[in-house]
Each structure stands twice: as structure tokens, then as C-alpha cells.
Design a protein around this motif. Structure first.
Motif, PDB file in Angstrom:
ATOM      1  N   UNK A 261       1.418  -0.670   0.340  1.00  0.00           N
ATOM      2  CA  UNK A 261      -0.214   0.411   0.382  1.00  0.00           C
ATOM      3  C   UNK A 261       1.187   1.352   0.194  1.00  0.00           C
ATOM      4  N   UNK A 262       2.155   0.955   1.049  1.00  0.00           N
ATOM      5  CA  UNK A 262       2.550   2.263   0.603  1.00  0.00           C
ATOM      6  C   UNK A 262       3.378   2.931  -0.133  1.00  0.00           C
ATOM      7  N   UNK A 263       4.073   1.666  -0.621  1.00  0.00           N
ATOM      8  CA  UNK A 263       4.950   1.446  -2.868  1.00  0.00           C
ATOM      9  C   UNK A 263       3.798   2.188  -3.613  1.00  0.00           C
ATOM     10  N   UNK A 264       2.676   1.734  -3.339  1.00  0.00           N
ATOM     11  CA  UNK A 264       1.201   1.800  -4.996  1.00  0.00           C
ATOM     12  C   UNK A 264       0.931   3.242  -4.595  1.00  0.00           C
ATOM     13  N   UNK A 265       0.512   3.966  -2.871  1.00  0.00           N
ATOM     14  CA  UNK A 265       0.482   5.378  -3.099  1.00  0.00           C
ATOM     15  C   UNK A 265       1.714   5.961  -3.030  1.00  0.00           C
ATOM     16  N   UNK A 266       3.020   5.864  -2.871  1.00  0.00           N
ATOM     17  CA  UNK A 266       4.007   6.867  -3.432  1.00  0.00           C
ATOM     18  C   UNK A 266       5.743   6.613  -4.066  1.00  0.00           C
ATOM     19  N   UNK A 267       4.716   5.771  -5.474  1.00  0.00           N
ATOM     20  CA  UNK A 267       5.719   4.983  -6.960  1.00  0.00           C
ATOM     21  C   UNK A 267       6.576   6.641  -7.413  1.00  0.00           C
ATOM     22  N   UNK A 268       6.982   7.142  -6.322  1.00  0.00           N
ATOM     23  CA  UNK A 268       8.556   8.460  -6.975  1.00  0.00           C
ATOM     24  C   UNK A 268       9.366   7.272  -5.734  1.00  0.00           C
ATOM     25  N   UNK A 269       8.849   6.730  -5.034  1.00  0.00           N
ATOM     26  CA  UNK A 269       9.288   6.561  -4.225  1.00  0.00           C
ATOM     27  C   UNK A 269      10.631   4.909  -4.682  1.00  0.00           C
ATOM     28  N   UNK A 270      10.643   5.161  -6.260  1.00  0.00           N
ATOM     29  CA  UNK A 270      10.831   3.794  -7.286  1.00  0.00           C
ATOM     30  C   UNK A 270      11.704   4.235  -7.475  1.00  0.00           C
ATOM     31  N   UNK A 271      11.285   5.842  -8.203  1.00  0.00           N
ATOM     32  CA  UNK A 271      12.361   5.755  -9.765  1.00  0.00           C
ATOM     33  C   UNK A 271      13.453   6.579  -9.075  1.00  0.00           C
ATOM     34  N   UNK A 272      13.843   6.550  -7.674  1.00  0.00           N
ATOM     35  CA  UNK A 272      15.193   6.092  -7.579  1.00  0.00           C
ATOM     36  C   UNK A 272      16.602   4.820  -7.920  1.00  0.00           C
ATOM     37  N   UNK A 273      15.320   3.998  -8.007  1.00  0.00           N
ATOM     38  CA  UNK A 273      16.315   2.728  -8.524  1.00  0.00           C
ATOM     39  C   UNK A 273      17.384   2.609  -9.129  1.00  0.00           C
ATOM     40  N   UNK A 274      17.331   3.660 -10.415  1.00  0.00           N
ATOM     41  CA  UNK A 274      18.066   3.760 -11.830  1.00  0.00           C
ATOM     42  C   UNK A 274      19.340   5.018 -10.890  1.00  0.00           C
ATOM     43  N   UNK A 275      19.227   5.184 -10.011  1.00  0.00           N
ATOM     44  CA  UNK A 275      20.261   5.998  -9.029  1.00  0.00           C
ATOM     45  C   UNK A 275      21.479   5.156  -8.278  1.00  0.00           C
ATOM     46  N   UNK A 276      21.205   3.387  -8.264  1.00  0.00           N
ATOM     47  CA  UNK A 276      21.914   3.088  -8.068  1.00  0.00           C
ATOM     48  C   UNK A 276      22.753   2.164  -7.878  1.00  0.00           C
ATOM     49  N   UNK A 277      24.147   1.556  -6.938  1.00  0.00           N
ATOM     50  CA  UNK A 277      25.114   0.374  -8.003  1.00  0.00           C
ATOM     51  C   UNK A 277      24.899  -0.469  -8.627  1.00  0.00           C
ATOM     52  N   UNK A 278      25.478  -0.598  -9.019  1.00  0.00           N
ATOM     53  CA  UNK A 278      25.595  -1.970  -9.614  1.00  0.00           C
ATOM     54  C   UNK A 278      26.663  -2.664  -9.685  1.00  0.00           C
ATOM     55  N   UNK A 279      26.764  -3.954 -10.159  1.00  0.00           N
ATOM     56  CA  UNK A 279      27.517  -4.654  -9.427  1.00  0.00           C
ATOM     57  C   UNK A 279      29.039  -4.185 -10.332  1.00  0.00           C
ATOM     58  N   UNK A 280      29.020  -3.818 -11.437  1.00  0.00           N
ATOM     59  CA  UNK A 280      29.862  -3.560 -13.255  1.00  0.00           C
ATOM     60  C   UNK A 280      30.629  -2.525 -12.212  1.00  0.00           C
ATOM     61  N   UNK A 281      29.226  -0.742 -10.990  1.00  0.00           N
ATOM     62  CA  UNK A 281      30.424  -0.341 -10.622  1.00  0.00           C
ATOM     63  C   UNK A 281      31.634  -0.963  -9.749  1.00  0.00           C
TER      64      UNK A 281
END
Length: 273
Positions: free
Chosen positions: A63-83
């Protein structure tokens, strides 16, 4: 997501409290699920037709994530294995070492739920930074400014989460001279590895403003700043030697043993190894 409740600890708690804070709840953003968070969740569950038990499980998370989808937009800013692989090659470090340091020394993730870089504002550092710029902090110290400008360290004024940006802006607004903004940026720690702004120029950034702007882009920038800090302070050698105690002392200070940073690093390394 992990199920959490009153007295839980961990990065999931911080993430939850960031979301609740954005929703207008007065909660202290930390890694601890206190009574303020329990009461906020109780209220949230009542208002959103959920089972009211104060437990944040799959349904409440959904419910929290459904009502606040903007919190998932930062996923594109996270470190990856290659980093981490790239970081290891740049500093000639074993990948298991890089992963151990990233796990133990990073603050979970480098961005708040609203997408801004994580910060912690230090009023006593702001005091020193003003003095270094030829400004007498005593002239601005009063009841209104005392939660962002003070001569000695204290945790009493920490708010956590997005509220730290409110403290940062309040410090800047004390006097709109450029020196105050520069000093305020320098008095905050930034990103996943919480590098203090006053290190910016020593780490090769053109200014503290340049550093701050980069910290808002990606966790890759946080890792880059971390690497520069380790290199500038000659800490890479300890990672190559697997001398976890000397590394922890150099990065975390003499109190590292109280928090068992060296032990955590070694255990993490052995797991990744």
C-alpha cells in the motif's frame, strides 16, 4: 520487503520512516523503529483499510509503495555489480574487498525516498566553517539559530531524512551571503558513504557546490568520492593488506572498535570471498 515492527532495526526501517516523513508524519528518521513510527503506522493502517497491528508486512509495504510510486524512481540511481568491479580495477582491489567495504561503510543506500542524496547536517562544523571564512558565528548565534549553529557537537538537533535538508536550508538562510551557502554545504555529510562537504576541494572537485551537484546524480558518484577519499588519506593500502583494524581506524576514527567495524569488514570479506 522485510517485515518490521516496533523495536526493529535496519535500513528497511530508515526507508519506511523516510516514506512516512514524506507523508507528513512526525517521525525521527533512523534505523530504529520507535514508538513514533509505531504510532504513525497504526494511524496509516487505520486510514488505508489495512489490518491495524503496527506491523509493516507485505500488505502495508504494498500500500505504501502503491500510493508513493515516486520512491521507486531512484532505482535508476543505485550501484550495480559493474560499478564495484570497475572500482576494484581502478584501485587494484579484490572484488570481495570492495563488496565488504561497500556493505559495511555505506549507509545502506545513498538517496532518500524522495530521490535526494542522503545528508546529515552538522551545526558544530557549520560554526567552524564560518570562522574559516572570516565570519564570527557568535554574531549569528541565538535561540532561533541554535539548532543549526552551535560550537560543540551534539546529536540533539538531528532530525534525519528530508528534515536534514530543512536544517541545511535554515543555515543557508541565516544570511544570504554566498559564504553561508558554501559553509552550510561544507558542514553536511553526503551520500551513501557520508563524505563531508568540506573535503570537496581536497578530493579534486572544483568547489563544494560541484561536489554537492554530483552527489545528487547517482550512487556511482558517491562511490567515486569514497575512492578519492580513501586514496587521499592513504587508506587503500590497508584494504590491499586486509588490515581491517587499521582501515577502520582511518575511516571511522579511534572509536571504530566500539562498533566492531573491523570485525564486520572481515566477516563480510570472508562471505564474499
Amino acid at each position: 520487503m522485510k517485515t518490521i515492527k516496533y523495536r526493529s532495526r535496519g535500513p528497511e526501517v530508515r526507508f519506511l520512516e523516510e516514506i512516512l516523513s514524506d507523508l507528513g508524519y512526525q517521525v525521527y528518521v533512523s534505523n530504529y523503529f520507535g514508538m513514533d513510527t509505531h504510532n504513525a503506522i497504526w494511524d496509516y493502517q487505520q486510514k488505508n483499510d489495512l489490518v491495524v497491528d503496527g506491523i509493516v508486512g507485505l500488505k502495508t509495504w504494498s500500500k505504501l509503495l502503491e500510493q508513493n510510486p515516486d520512491v521507486l524512481k531512484q532505482n535508476s540511481k543505485l550501484l550495480a555489480e559493474q560499478d564495484l568491479i570497475t572500482f576494484g580495477k581502478e584501485y587494484d582491489l579484490e572484488l570481495a574487498t570492495v563488496k565488504a567495504v561497500n556493505e559495511v561503510e555505506s549507509s545502506g543506500k545513498g538517496f532518500l525516498a524522495d530521490g535526494r542524496a542522503k545528508i546529515l547536517f552538522e551545526g558544530h562544523v557549520f560554526w567552524r566553517q564560518l570562522k574559516q571564512r572570516g565570519i564570527d558565528p557568535n554574531a549569528y548565534y541565538n535561540q532561533q539559530t541554535s539548532n543549526v549553529l552551535y560550537p560543540e557537537w551534539t546529536r540533539n538537533h538531528y532530525k534525519g531524512g528530508g528534515a536534514e535538508y530543512d536544517r541545511l536550508q535554515k543555515a543557508i538562510n541565516i544570511d544570504r551571503k554566498p559564504e553561508f551557502e558554501d559553509a552550510a554545504y561544507s558542514a553536511a555529510s553526503w551520500g551513501a558513504f557520508q563524505i563531508m562537504g568540506y573535503h570537496a576541494e581536497n578530493l579534486g572537485y572544483s568547489s563544494v557546490t560541484d561536489f554537492v551537484q554530483r552527489m545528487q546524480k547517482h550512487e556511482r558518484e558517491h562511490l567515486n568520492a569514497f575512492g578519492r577519499f580513501l586514496e587521499t588519506n592513504n587508506l587503500i593500502r590497508y584494504l590491499k593488506q586486509k588490515d581491517w583494524a587499521k582501515f577502520a581506524r582511518g575511516y571511522n576514527g579511534p572509536a571504530y572498535a566500539q562498533n566492531h567495524y573491523d570485525v564486520k569488514l572481515q566477516r563480510a570479506y570472508e562471505r564474499y570471498k
